[in-house]
Structures are given as C-alpha cells and as structure tokens.
Write an enzyme that holds these catalytic residues in place. Structure first.
Site, PDB file in Angstrom:
ATOM      1  N   ALA A  31      -3.008 -18.315  -2.700  1.00  0.00           N
ATOM      2  CA  ALA A  31      -3.477 -16.955  -2.394  1.00  0.00           C
ATOM      3  C   ALA A  31      -4.274 -16.389  -3.566  1.00  0.00           C
ATOM      4  O   ALA A  31      -5.300 -15.732  -3.363  1.00  0.00           O
ATOM      5  CB  ALA A  31      -2.293 -16.048  -2.081  1.00  0.00           C
ATOM      6  N   HIS A  81       0.836  -1.214   0.000  1.00  0.00           N
ATOM      7  CA  HIS A  81       0.000   0.000   0.000  1.00  0.00           C
ATOM      8  C   HIS A  81       0.867   1.258   0.000  1.00  0.00           C
ATOM      9  O   HIS A  81       0.974   1.952   1.010  1.00  0.00           O
ATOM     10  CB  HIS A  81      -0.967  -0.025   1.185  1.00  0.00           C
ATOM     11  CG  HIS A  81      -2.034  -1.060   1.027  1.00  0.00           C
ATOM     12  ND1 HIS A  81      -1.997  -2.274   1.685  1.00  0.00           N
ATOM     13  CD2 HIS A  81      -3.143  -1.076   0.241  1.00  0.00           C
ATOM     14  CE1 HIS A  81      -3.059  -2.985   1.327  1.00  0.00           C
ATOM     15  NE2 HIS A  81      -3.768  -2.290   0.457  1.00  0.00           N
ATOM     16  N   TYR A 139       1.265  -8.824   4.235  1.00  0.00           N
ATOM     17  CA  TYR A 139       0.437  -9.738   5.025  1.00  0.00           C
ATOM     18  C   TYR A 139       1.274 -10.446   6.104  1.00  0.00           C
ATOM     19  O   TYR A 139       0.844 -10.564   7.249  1.00  0.00           O
ATOM     20  CB  TYR A 139      -0.186 -10.816   4.118  1.00  0.00           C
ATOM     21  CG  TYR A 139      -1.400 -10.370   3.319  1.00  0.00           C
ATOM     22  CD1 TYR A 139      -1.980  -9.121   3.498  1.00  0.00           C
ATOM     23  CD2 TYR A 139      -1.984 -11.222   2.382  1.00  0.00           C
ATOM     24  CE1 TYR A 139      -3.088  -8.730   2.759  1.00  0.00           C
ATOM     25  CE2 TYR A 139      -3.101 -10.842   1.641  1.00  0.00           C
ATOM     26  CZ  TYR A 139      -3.647  -9.592   1.836  1.00  0.00           C
ATOM     27  OH  TYR A 139      -4.746  -9.216   1.110  1.00  0.00           O
TER      28      TYR A 139
HETATM   29 ZN   LIG Z   1      -5.844   0.194  -2.611  1.00  0.00          ZN
END
Ligand SMILES: [Zn+2]
Length: 482
Positions: free
Chosen positions: A418, A218, A390
């Site tokens: 995943a 992110h 994660y």
């Molecule tokens: Zn996003």
C-alpha cells in the site's frame, strides 16, 4: 366535518325526545289528581308554561287517565336533573366525537404525507447509510460551549514541538488538540491582525471538532495533523514572508475544514453507489464540495463566525480561497494540479495570483497526505487506520455488488504494498517539486519520505521471502502426500 357535527346534533335532539318520553311514561299519579293538576306539575317540572303544547299531548295519552294511588311527583325534580345531566353528557360526547373525527382526518393526512416522502426517498436512495448530510443541521452548533472547554497552558516544549513535522499527535486528547489549534491562530498573528474574537475562535474550533465523524482515518485527529503540518510548513518555509496574512488565514482555515463531516467512504464509492452527495454534486468531487459546504454552514452561525469583522469583499476573498484549497484535496485532481505547479515552479512569481493560488493548492495537498513525512512510530498507525477505513468500504462494495479497488481489498493489499507505490509515485515527486522553492524541506520532509520508502521496501522483501517459503513448504507437503 361541519355536516357531520350537524347530523350528530339532530340525532341528539331525537335522543332527547326519547328520554323525555321515558320520563313521562314512568310517572305514576294519584287517582284523585285532576288532569289539570297533573299538567301543572309536568309544566313546572319541565320548565314549560302551563298553557303550552304539553296540555294537548298529555290529554291524548291514555296512560295518564289511570292514575295510581301513590303519587310521586316529587321525583320529577330528580328526573329533571338526570335529563339535564344526560343531555350534557350527550352534548359532550357529540363534541368529543366531532373532535375525534377531525383528529383522525389529520392523522390520515399526516400518514399519507409520510408515506409519500418515504416512497420518494426509497426511489432516490436505497439505503439509509447513503444519506451523508447533516441531520437537520443538529451538529452545526457545538455540543458544549466555551466555559466547559478547559484552557490548557501549553508548555514551552509543546509550543516548540508544535512547529515541527515530527510532532506526535497521538499523545494528545481532543481538548488539548483544540488548544494547540487555538495557539497556532494566535501565534501566527491571525487573531490580532483580523480582530478575531478569541471566544468565537474557541467556539468555532469546538464546532469543527463536533463536525468530524469518528472514522478510523478521516476524523478530528487527521484534521489536527493536517493543520499542524501546515503550521510547521508555514514556520519552516517562512511563508509569512512570502504570503499575505489573508493567504496564511486561508491556508490554516482550509486545513482545519478540509475533511468536515467525511462519511468514511471515498468519492469512488459515492459515485458508484449513487449516494445523495454524488447526486447533489453531479459526481464532481462530492466529498470535497460537501466539506466546503459544511465549513460555510458553520461560518454562517454568528457564534462560530471568526470572519465576522471582515467586510463583504474580504469575506468573499477568504471564502473563494478556502473553497479552492479544499476542492484541491480531491486526489482525482492530483496529476492536473501537480503538472500545473511544475510548469510554474522554475519561474515562480509571488506577485502572480495564479502562481500563489497554485502553490497554496500544492501545500494543502502536501499536508493532507503528509503522514509518511512524520517519524515511523507516528506515521505507521495511520496506515492501519487508513486500511481499516478502506476495508470497511471494500467490504460494503462487495456486499452491494459495486466495483472494488485493489488497493482497498483486504485480500490483495498489505501495508508495504500500500505504501511503497504511494510514497514513490505520489509523495516524493510532489515534495521534491515543492523543494525547488523551499530547499529547507529536504532534510525535514523529503529525507523522512525516502527513509520510509526504503523501510517499506525492506518489509516487502521480508514479506515476499516469507511467502516464497510458505509456497515451497506447501509444495513439499503436497509432494509428500502424493
Ligand atoms: Zn484529509
């Protein structure tokens, strides 16, 4: 405090009297001096009238009756100076001591306040990392200003590539991505139609860049990819023919702002760890609410407000639209939003505001999770980045004794496992629903998703076969040992 200083002044007077007595006792007079002469000398030396009180007190002093031969009255002036100096020093000391007392009292109060603040923080959040808010809004001003943000002349090839979902964001530096974002706002006619100051647009984008953290996933590059995918969907689906320019502005701006100041730990962590964000937003999409709040904190700075030419009503519309879209990126709401869209898509009505809002929500959701739409060499590194983020979270959850989601656990998840479920059950159903409105996305977006699903399924089969082989080898080794 005033009382303290007054007491000190009284003490100073007492000290002064003692000094004077020492001076008097140290004086030695000639035997031929008359008491009257001695009195005169004293009075002159001490600046007193010759008929003052000293007369009586000196007469009573037996020391003065024995006057030695060498009379050193000339020393009196020196002594007077010394007394004056000492008096000044004592006064200064009293003043300094008084100031020190005031300072100490101030420090005590400050320490008390700090202790109280720390205690209240400790009870609310047991760990400093859990504070996710911007530190004193320091980051809200771009770290550099426009003059040091070089102007990149995008080549014709880049401009063309930017319109496609195949664009490879890994090839570009942050400054170049900023120039590409800037180009998109110009190319869509947003700068012209909304009279956006081009310098403000640059400064706003710089500020956006500075307010994304360096998380594995992110981060600013993710912001760029989501916005670029939105831009390519606007181009591919001819959305400018269906939507108003306000809608286009909302779509692009929400994409740019949608993960601002993401801390790298998802909502589940925020809620389970009872972080400041979860407490502030009552466990309701804490991250998405935070991204919105940061976005509008940035717009509240005149230097970065690309909406400065909007009247209050128009600004309200843009603000509401942007908030709705950013809040829609919470995956906890995926089922609810997609179901609502499915109900509308067969009789979609562009004149119905609710329909348009729902479509915009689905579009930003598509862009946010669109990595697998891109070519394999562009998409795959993003899986590694996401897993890294994660695993950071699950490791922390383990040390903090919090629940760990299996899809984040490094002991349980692999890249194929995943991705397969996510592509099959989240991405393909959503993109296929959008395809009903925009059939042109089948080739450009849905087909790559199907190919990616097939590729990961093959990889999983290989992984499974390897694991089977390992298992049987271990069994053989075990039986040989026996
Ligand atoms: Zn996003």
């Amino acid at each position: 405090m005033v009382d303290c200083v007054m007491v000190d002044c009284l003490m100073l007077e007492c000290v002064m009297m003692e000094v004077l007595m020492v001076v008097v006792l140290q004086l030695v007079f000639s035997r031929y001096c008359s008491p009257c002469d001695i009195r005169e000398l004293f009075c002159t030396a001490l600046g007193l009238p010759s008929s003052g009180l000293v007369h009586k007190s000196l007469r009573k002093n037996s020391m003065i009756l024995h006057v030695p031969v060498s009379f050193r009255a000339f020393k009196i002036n020196e002594l007077k100076t010394e007394v004056t100096n000492r008096l000044a020093m004592l006064e200064k000391r009293v003043e300094l001591e008084g100031m020190k007392v005031v300072e100490i009292e101030k420090c005590r109060n400050d320490i008390k306040k700090l202790r109280e603040e720390m205690a209240s923080r400790n009870t609310r959040y047991s760990e400093p990392h859990r504070s996710n808010f911007l530190e004193d809004n320091k980051k809200l001003t771009p770290r550099r200003d426009v003059p040091s943000y070089p102007k990149y002349h995008l080549s014709k090839e880049t401009v063309e590539a930017l319109r496609l979902p195949t664009f490879d964001a890994w090839q570009w530096e942050p400054n170049e991505m900023l120039s590409c974002l800037e180009h998109m706002y110009h190319d869509l006619g947003l700068v012209k139609d909304f009279n956006i100051n081009p310098i403000t647009l640059k400064r706003w984008l710089l500020c956006i860049h500075d307010n994304y953290r360096n998380n594995p996933f992110h981060n600013f590059r993710h912001c760029f990819c989501v916005t670029q995918m939105m831009y390519s969907m606007i181009c591919l689906c001819n959305l400018q023919e269906k939507f108003t320019q306000v809608d286009i502005l909302i779509l692009m701006t929400a994409a740019v702002c949608h993960d601002l100041d993401h801390p790298g730990f998802n909502n589940t962590y925020q809620i389970n760890a009872r972080t400041e964000l979860a407490v502030r937003y009552n466990d309701i999409s804490p991250l998405e609410n935070h991204h919105c709040a940061v976005a509008f904190q940035i717009f509240s700075q005149p230097d970065c407000n690309i909406f400065s030419s909007f009247d209050p009503e128009a600004f309200k519309q843009i603000r509401q639209g942007t908030i709705t879209l950013i809040l829609a990126t919470d995956m906890a709401r995926h089922g609810e939003i997609l179901d609502s869209f499915k109900q509308k898509v067969d009789n979609f009505d562009y004149s119905d505001e609710e329909h348009v809002t729902c479509l915009k929500m689905v579009l930003i959701k598509c862009c946010d999770i669109s990595n697998e739409v891109r070519p394999m060499e562009v998409a795959e590194p993003w899986v590694d980045c996401l897993l890294e983020e994660y695993f950071m979270q699950s490791d922390r959850e383990k040390t903090e004794g919090l629940p760990v989601a299996p899809f984040m656990d490094r002991e349980k998840v692999t890249k194929p496992t995943a991705q397969i479920g996510f592509i099959k059950f989240v991405l393909i159903p959503m993109f296929e629903t959008v395809m009903k409105l925009f059939p042109q996305i089948e080739e450009a977006m849905v087909q790559p998703l199907r190919e990616s699903r097939d590729r990961y399924e093959e990889l999983k089969q290989i992984d499974d076969a390897m694991n089977e082989k390992k298992k049987s080898e271990n069994l053989t080794m075990g039986s040989k040992k026996k």
